[in-house]
Design a protein around this motif. Structure first.
Motif: not given
Length: 205
Positions: A80, A87, A91, A94, A134-137, A139, A179, A181-182
């Motif tokens: 990435r 990063n 990860l 998440s 793996r969740c995403k912002p 979710d 969730y 934000r990362t």
């Protein structure tokens, strides 16, 4: 003592740190390693030793993730754009089991993995039983209706020893977390200092 507890305490003692900040950690009583040689005076640790220790501590913190799985996360972080160490933390945070733990739906990261594996969690309305999912912002993570009254859930929401981080929006009445934000390293409430930069150095040798 359960198998999970013994593993958790063994990691704490091996690292010489209370890496989850738990009040019952044996490190709170004695800060030396397990076994008959635990109290030996330690020599100077090499750069490689420091990097290995940083990796073992971070890997152990997330429920003693397997080496194969942890390396895959590192490789994804390296691919990435941006800072690989940031990063890597993003990860790891998440992961579904990590977010269930952060949301205070369960008391420990080990319990979080088991809780997810046993099918007590929905992600965006769908039952999800893979801890490493793996969740995403954006979710939405929710404890399933029939699991909301489990003793482990009620106990966890009342724990005073840790707070919910601000990259999660949690409603403990409804047992729902979003969730937002990362996170970066500075956002994650680790009880001890984590050094993902040393982990990156370990894998990029």
């Amino acid at each position: 003592m359960s198998k999970r507890d013994s593993v958790k305490y063994k990691i704490d003692r091996r690292m010489g740190e209370n890496i989850w900040g738990r009040p019952k950690s044996p490190v709170n009583r004695r800060q030396y390693g397990p076994g008959q040689h635990g109290q030996r005076r330690k020599g100077k640790i090499s750069d490689f030793g420091l990097q290995m220790r940083a990796k073992q501590k971070l890997k152990g913190y997330y429920g003693d993730v397997s080496e194969k799985q942890f390396r895959k996360v590192y490789e994804e972080a390296a691919r990435r754009k941006g800072d690989t160490s940031e990063n890597l933390i993003g990860l790891l945070e998440s992961r579904l089991d990590a977010l269930v733990y952060r949301a205070k739906f369960v008391p420990t990261i080990f319990a979080a993995r088991q809780f997810v594996n046993h099918g007590h969690v929905n992600v965006n309305g769908r039952r999800t039983n893979i801890g490493s999912y793996r969740c995403k912002p954006g979710d939405v993570i929710e404890v399933r209706e029939k699991s909301k009254q489990l003793a482990i859930v009620i106990e966890a929401t009342q724990l005073a020893e840790r707070d919910v981080p601000d990259y999660l929006e949690v409603d403990h009445q409804k047992m729902v977390a979003t969730y937002a934000r990362t996170p970066g390293l500075g956002d994650v409430p680790y009880p001890v200092q984590m050094e993902p930069n040393l982990v990156v150095e370990f894998y990029s040798r």
